[in-house]
Design an enzyme around this catalytic site. Sequence first.
Site, PDB file in Angstrom:
ATOM      1  N   ARG A 179      22.877   8.339   0.694  1.00  0.00           N
ATOM      2  CA  ARG A 179      21.448   9.132   0.670  1.00  0.00           C
ATOM      3  C   ARG A 179      21.607  10.537   0.434  1.00  0.00           C
ATOM      4  O   ARG A 179      20.692  11.215   0.317  1.00  0.00           O
ATOM      5  CB  ARG A 179      21.067   8.718   2.171  1.00  0.00           C
ATOM      6  CG  ARG A 179      20.198   7.591   2.520  1.00  0.00           C
ATOM      7  CD  ARG A 179      19.550   7.852   3.818  1.00  0.00           C
ATOM      8  NE  ARG A 179      19.267   6.452   4.329  1.00  0.00           N
ATOM      9  CZ  ARG A 179      18.324   5.703   3.993  1.00  0.00           C
ATOM     10  NH1 ARG A 179      17.366   6.063   2.882  1.00  0.00           N
ATOM     11  NH2 ARG A 179      17.994   4.488   4.341  1.00  0.00           N
ATOM     12  N   ARG A 186      -0.934  -2.599   8.782  1.00  0.00           N
ATOM     13  CA  ARG A 186       0.053  -1.777   9.580  1.00  0.00           C
ATOM     14  C   ARG A 186      -0.605  -0.387   9.656  1.00  0.00           C
ATOM     15  O   ARG A 186      -0.948   0.006   8.734  1.00  0.00           O
ATOM     16  CB  ARG A 186       1.300  -1.706   9.013  1.00  0.00           C
ATOM     17  CG  ARG A 186       2.009  -2.979   9.343  1.00  0.00           C
ATOM     18  CD  ARG A 186       3.430  -2.527   9.212  1.00  0.00           C
ATOM     19  NE  ARG A 186       3.738  -2.204   7.809  1.00  0.00           N
ATOM     20  CZ  ARG A 186       4.678  -3.096   7.092  1.00  0.00           C
ATOM     21  NH1 ARG A 186       5.271  -4.143   7.715  1.00  0.00           N
ATOM     22  NH2 ARG A 186       5.057  -2.819   5.906  1.00  0.00           N
ATOM     23  N   ARG A 227       5.209   9.901   3.145  1.00  0.00           N
ATOM     24  CA  ARG A 227       6.504   9.109   2.907  1.00  0.00           C
ATOM     25  C   ARG A 227       7.085   9.498   1.539  1.00  0.00           C
ATOM     26  O   ARG A 227       8.328   9.690   1.108  1.00  0.00           O
ATOM     27  CB  ARG A 227       6.343   7.596   2.832  1.00  0.00           C
ATOM     28  CG  ARG A 227       6.260   7.254   4.467  1.00  0.00           C
ATOM     29  CD  ARG A 227       6.800   5.963   4.655  1.00  0.00           C
ATOM     30  NE  ARG A 227       5.765   4.812   3.801  1.00  0.00           N
ATOM     31  CZ  ARG A 227       4.968   4.051   4.379  1.00  0.00           C
ATOM     32  NH1 ARG A 227       4.639   4.028   5.767  1.00  0.00           N
ATOM     33  NH2 ARG A 227       4.176   3.244   3.806  1.00  0.00           N
ATOM     34  N   ARG A 256      -2.144  -3.413   1.431  1.00  0.00           N
ATOM     35  CA  ARG A 256      -1.013  -4.472   1.936  1.00  0.00           C
ATOM     36  C   ARG A 256      -1.577  -4.738   3.253  1.00  0.00           C
ATOM     37  O   ARG A 256      -2.117  -4.067   3.950  1.00  0.00           O
ATOM     38  CB  ARG A 256       0.163  -3.610   2.205  1.00  0.00           C
ATOM     39  CG  ARG A 256       1.457  -4.270   2.207  1.00  0.00           C
ATOM     40  CD  ARG A 256       2.710  -3.513   1.552  1.00  0.00           C
ATOM     41  NE  ARG A 256       3.285  -2.643   2.422  1.00  0.00           N
ATOM     42  CZ  ARG A 256       4.258  -1.779   2.158  1.00  0.00           C
ATOM     43  NH1 ARG A 256       4.891  -1.875   1.090  1.00  0.00           N
ATOM     44  NH2 ARG A 256       4.382  -0.669   3.096  1.00  0.00           N
ATOM     45  N   LYS A 274      11.325  -1.952  -4.820  1.00  0.00           N
ATOM     46  CA  LYS A 274      12.832  -2.097  -4.703  1.00  0.00           C
ATOM     47  C   LYS A 274      13.096  -3.108  -4.234  1.00  0.00           C
ATOM     48  O   LYS A 274      14.249  -3.747  -4.783  1.00  0.00           O
ATOM     49  CB  LYS A 274      13.217  -0.735  -4.030  1.00  0.00           C
ATOM     50  CG  LYS A 274      14.738  -0.494  -3.823  1.00  0.00           C
ATOM     51  CD  LYS A 274      15.064   0.582  -3.140  1.00  0.00           C
ATOM     52  CE  LYS A 274      14.772   0.441  -1.749  1.00  0.00           C
ATOM     53  NZ  LYS A 274      15.715   1.033  -0.725  1.00  0.00           N
TER      54      LYS A 274
END
Length: 217
Positions: free
Chosen positions: A88, A160, A171, A127, A13
């Site tokens: 939101r 991470r 998530r 990542r 995004k």
Amino acid sequence: MRLIILGAPGSGKGTAAMVLKEKYNLAHISTGDIFRSNIKAQTPLGIEAKSYIDKGQLVPDSITIGMVAGRLEEDDCSAGYILDGFPRTIAQAEALDEMLAAKGEKIDAVLSIVVDDEIIKDRVSSRRVCEKCGASYNVKYKPTKVEGVCDACGGSVVQRADDNPETVAARLVTYYENTQPLIDFYNAKGLIVEGNNNVDSDTCISDIENGLKALGV
Ligand SMILES: [Zn+2]
């Protein structure tokens, strides 16, 4: 052009918003940035917001909406903007509609960046990030020249803790739960434009451009 962008964490995004910002000369308005700048400048709303954040409580809608309203009055919004991270909730979406209607304005389109869950899990799990300079890498798509060493600064490149498939899956569930009502709300108004980001950013952007044209934006 007044846009809202929606997309799961790891959907790309941010990249899509950046490309569209340049292409259409829009302001990219992220709620995170608005919060930070109001708190830093110690505006009345910023001070109020901080009192909630410090107590670990959610910032009430009235404060968030007030900050967004202020931000939309700034000069760089005159050619249009992309709202990222707001609204939101349906209550926020309705408040935004009212706020804009009072100025004779409206949201032109709501961009929904769509990526298959498996692809997001795969991308996020591969990542890596430099601990020293924050440069981002991907062991599959954008590896460092030397494993574990940042090309830019020589710092260590690590994964991470929350970039693992289980956390990503959790998530995504939260994201869909929170976002589906918004998608339904804007779909009913005929404003949703999908950008499919399964393949690459160029395809996603061209989907969006075609969708905007089809809406006459
Ligand atoms: Zn680095």
